[in-house]
Scaffold this motif. Structure first.
Motif, PDB file in Angstrom:
ATOM      1  N   ILE A  84       0.861  -1.184   0.000  1.00 52.76           N
ATOM      2  CA  ILE A  84       0.000   0.000   0.000  1.00 52.76           C
ATOM      3  C   ILE A  84       0.892   1.226   0.000  1.00 52.76           C
ATOM      4  O   ILE A  84       1.609   1.474   0.962  1.00 52.76           O
ATOM      5  CB  ILE A  84      -0.912   0.018   1.234  1.00 52.76           C
ATOM      6  N   MET A  85       0.868   1.964  -1.105  1.00 54.36           N
ATOM      7  CA  MET A  85       1.696   3.156  -1.207  1.00 54.36           C
ATOM      8  C   MET A  85       0.859   4.382  -0.901  1.00 54.36           C
ATOM      9  O   MET A  85      -0.223   4.540  -1.461  1.00 54.36           O
ATOM     10  CB  MET A  85       2.259   3.283  -2.630  1.00 54.36           C
ATOM     11  N   LEU A  86       1.351   5.245  -0.031  1.00 56.61           N
ATOM     12  CA  LEU A  86       0.702   6.533   0.144  1.00 56.61           C
ATOM     13  C   LEU A  86       0.957   7.336  -1.124  1.00 56.61           C
ATOM     14  O   LEU A  86       2.020   7.214  -1.729  1.00 56.61           O
ATOM     15  CB  LEU A  86       1.286   7.266   1.343  1.00 56.61           C
ATOM     16  N   ARG A  87      -0.012   8.167  -1.518  1.00 59.49           N
ATOM     17  CA  ARG A  87       0.170   8.953  -2.746  1.00 59.49           C
ATOM     18  C   ARG A  87       1.099  10.127  -2.460  1.00 59.49           C
ATOM     19  O   ARG A  87       0.694  11.292  -2.453  1.00 59.49           O
ATOM     20  CB  ARG A  87      -1.174   9.451  -3.255  1.00 59.49           C
ATOM     21  N   ARG A  88       2.324   9.800  -2.156  1.00 62.81           N
ATOM     22  CA  ARG A  88       3.338  10.808  -1.841  1.00 62.81           C
ATOM     23  C   ARG A  88       4.648  10.340  -2.444  1.00 62.81           C
ATOM     24  O   ARG A  88       4.743   9.249  -2.982  1.00 62.81           O
ATOM     25  CB  ARG A  88       3.524  10.912  -0.337  1.00 62.81           C
ATOM     26  N   TYR A  96       6.691   8.892   6.885  1.00 66.23           N
ATOM     27  CA  TYR A  96       5.342   8.904   7.474  1.00 66.23           C
ATOM     28  C   TYR A  96       5.229   8.246   8.858  1.00 66.23           C
ATOM     29  O   TYR A  96       4.717   8.865   9.786  1.00 66.23           O
ATOM     30  CB  TYR A  96       4.353   8.288   6.482  1.00 66.23           C
ATOM     31  N   GLN A 128       7.094   9.869  -7.145  1.00 69.20           N
ATOM     32  CA  GLN A 128       5.835   9.449  -6.538  1.00 69.20           C
ATOM     33  C   GLN A 128       5.889   7.941  -6.290  1.00 69.20           C
ATOM     34  O   GLN A 128       6.192   7.175  -7.210  1.00 69.20           O
ATOM     35  CB  GLN A 128       4.664   9.730  -7.484  1.00 69.20           C
ATOM     36  N   ARG A 131       4.382   5.351  -8.616  1.00 65.97           N
ATOM     37  CA  ARG A 131       4.954   5.121  -9.947  1.00 65.97           C
ATOM     38  C   ARG A 131       6.142   4.172  -9.925  1.00 65.97           C
ATOM     39  O   ARG A 131       6.755   3.925 -10.965  1.00 65.97           O
ATOM     40  CB  ARG A 131       5.377   6.456 -10.564  1.00 65.97           C
ATOM     41  N   ARG A 144       9.570   1.105   5.028  1.00 69.41           N
ATOM     42  CA  ARG A 144       8.651   1.900   5.836  1.00 69.41           C
ATOM     43  C   ARG A 144       8.232   1.134   7.084  1.00 69.41           C
ATOM     44  O   ARG A 144       7.960   1.717   8.128  1.00 69.41           O
ATOM     45  CB  ARG A 144       7.421   2.241   4.982  1.00 69.41           C
TER      46      ARG A 144
ATOM     47  N   GLU B 129      -8.303   2.403  -0.033  1.00 59.30           N
ATOM     48  CA  GLU B 129      -6.919   2.097  -0.398  1.00 59.30           C
ATOM     49  C   GLU B 129      -6.015   2.119   0.844  1.00 59.30           C
ATOM     50  O   GLU B 129      -5.146   1.261   1.005  1.00 59.30           O
ATOM     51  CB  GLU B 129      -6.462   3.155  -1.410  1.00 59.30           C
ATOM     52  N   TYR B 130      -6.213   3.098   1.697  1.00 61.17           N
ATOM     53  CA  TYR B 130      -5.314   3.312   2.835  1.00 61.17           C
ATOM     54  C   TYR B 130      -5.711   2.558   4.094  1.00 61.17           C
ATOM     55  O   TYR B 130      -4.910   2.424   5.006  1.00 61.17           O
ATOM     56  CB  TYR B 130      -5.287   4.813   3.191  1.00 61.17           C
ATOM     57  N   LEU B 133      -3.433  -0.046   5.925  1.00 55.41           N
ATOM     58  CA  LEU B 133      -2.143   0.520   6.333  1.00 55.41           C
ATOM     59  C   LEU B 133      -2.308   1.434   7.546  1.00 55.41           C
ATOM     60  O   LEU B 133      -1.564   1.337   8.524  1.00 55.41           O
ATOM     61  CB  LEU B 133      -1.520   1.298   5.174  1.00 55.41           C
ATOM     62  N   ASP B 151      -3.350  13.730   1.211  1.00 51.43           N
ATOM     63  CA  ASP B 151      -3.072  12.912   0.029  1.00 51.43           C
ATOM     64  C   ASP B 151      -4.185  13.000  -1.010  1.00 51.43           C
ATOM     65  O   ASP B 151      -3.975  12.674  -2.174  1.00 51.43           O
ATOM     66  CB  ASP B 151      -2.847  11.450   0.437  1.00 51.43           C
TER      67      ASP B 151
END
Lengths: 237, 234
Positions: A84-88, A96, A128, A131, A144, B129-130, B133, B151
């Motif tokens: 699960i990737m944070l959109r950052r 984080y 990002q 990506r 992480r 999605e989050y 996590l 986000d």
């Protein structure tokens, strides 16, 4: 550092909509080692892992750490099957967990750059995270998880869908973490990987612990016919 | 067809000559809509996010009502605000009827449900999605809301821009509560309605083109300020 281990599971049962997912399961996680959880799909590997991590509601039985649950929560991390990737950016993803914990800024920076180097993403810090390639995402997820310096690390099939090189990267990181004293519990479908990493193993079938033991005996002399068949590559229903 | 060409020409000259009247009503359009947008966003963005992550008893009903309110007819909103603010109404003493403040109140009522509903949709996906996590990382409720808003800020921008779009082009409600008073509550849309009624199509069209140009430039300005749609960042 407080020690949250050992973890005791006593007659744990998880039911959803009247269907038994796992249980009754009783086992104990000792202070050190890499425990592999093996078993066919639907045998309850992920559920067991989530029960241990404390994010799955237990229908019956007890999950007991050496310290109170809320304290134990801060000393464990979990890596999901599909990261699960944070959109950052990569660097913000790594930072984080430290931000959540209120780690001082200077220490955050030091640990972030240390881990960026360890997971081999130091050249991608501003990219990002969404990506990245599959292997890079999983390395980032692992970094992480480890940056919090957890005592226990749970991994749910971290190498599913990864190629050989990426799997080796992950395994190297896991062995390093283990050498640094992190207790590791992971599920896998890859018997070769289980043999390479495990110090002990659990074979789950129909939501129950069918067989378990130290890796030497578990892999070389499985006792139950089901585990023998599993190692032969037979399909177990 | 000649009407449209005339309109374009007239619009061109109005803009080039910085027509003071045009400037005044354009600025008032912007002022009313942007004020409503700020107020509505301050209510709707946290509310929509809250709806996405909290489970409570009447959640489904709240969401259904919210979605229904997106289609609230502006004229009816205008009428109700008019009655509330009129001399004999409960808020008559405030003397707000036929002021820009009354127009802002009406627009806030119209665009808040729209922004909240779009926010809820976007945040629900992000939360799905989050979810695992953030639970695993042992986050507090407040940390979750902060993470989602940060986000999801591009989605929230879209929600706000949708609100802006509805507000800037709105005529029914602000005509009723504002009264289209020259130098006081006249804005682009009410002026267009007036000029069309008078038969001055060239001027009406000119104002129309200015309105469209205004809407486009505000969107572009906000997008470039917030750096969305840049290569590699969507």
């Amino acid at each position: 550092m407080t020690n949250i281990l050992p973890l005791n599971l006593k007659d744990v049962m998880v039911k959803r909509r009247g269907k038994r997912l796992i249980g009754p399961v009783s086992t104990k996680l000792g202070n050190t080692g890499i425990t592999m959880i093996l078993g066919p799909n639907g045998s309850g590997k992920t559920t067991l892992l989530k029960v241990m991590h404390g994010v799955e509601r237990v229908s019956a039985g007890q999950v007991q750490w050496a310290v109170p649950d809320h304290e134990a929560q801060h000393h464990q991390s979990y890596v999901f099957q599909s990261p699960i990737m944070l959109r950052r950016s990569v660097i913000d993803n790594l930072r984080y967990p430290l931000q959540l914990h209120g780690t001082p800024k200077a220490e955050q920076e030091a640990r972030v750059s240390e881990w960026a180097r360890k997971i081999g993403l130091e050249d991608h810090l501003s990219v990002q995270a969404t990506r990245l390639s599959g292997g890079e995402k999983q390395r980032l997820a692992l970094g992480r998880a480890l940056i919090r310096r957890p005592e226990v690390l749970f991994l749910d099939e971290p190498c599913a869908n990864l190629d050989g090189a990426s799997t080796r990267d992950i395994e190297t990181l896991l062995l390093e973490a283990h050498a640094a004293g992190t207790r590791i519990v992971m599920t896998t479908h890859n018997i070769g990987q289980a043999k390479r990493l495990a110090t002990d193993a659990i074979f789950l079938l129909h939501g129950e612990i069918w067989e378990s033991g130290p890796s030497a005996r578990f892999f070389d002399a499985p006792e139950t016919p089901e585990l023998q068949a599993f190692f032969r590559g037979d399909i177990i229903a | 067809m000649s009407d449209i060409v005339e309109g374009l020409t007239a619009a061109f000259w109005l803009v080039i000559s910085l027509d003071p009247e045009l400037l005044e009503i354009s600025l008032r359009s912007l002022q009313v809509t942007l004020t409503s947008l700020v107020i509505a966003s301050a209510i709707a963005l946290p509310f929509g996010t809250f709806l996405a992550i909290r489970r409570f008893r009447y959640r489904r009903l709240t969401i259904s009502v919210l979605n229904a309110l997106m289609g609230l007819p502006p004229v009816v909103v205008g009428l109700i605000v008019y009655i509330l603010l009129s001399r004999s109404g409960p808020f008559g003493v405030l003397g707000l009827l036929f002021t820009p403040t009354a127009m802002v109140i009406a627009q806030v009522i119209i665009i808040t449900p729209l922004i909240a509903s779009i926010t809820h949709q976007a945040m629900r996906e992000l939360w799905a999605e989050y979810h695992d996590l953030l639970i695993s990382l042992n986050t507090s409720q407040w940390q979750r809301i902060k993470t989602l808003i940060w986000d999801g800020r591009r989605n929230l921008l879209t929600a706000s821009l949708a609100g802006f779009g509805r507000g800037i082009g709105e005529v029914g409600a602000i005509m009723i509560v504002g009264g289209n008073i020259d130098n006081a509550t006249r804005v682009l849309t009410t002026a267009i309605a007036l000029e069309t009624g008078k038969g001055d199509f060239a001027l009406a069209l000119a104002l129309g083109f200015v309105l469209i140009a205004l809407a486009i430039s505000v969107n572009i300005a906000i997008h470039s300020l917030s750096r969305t749609e840049r290569e590699g960042r969507w």
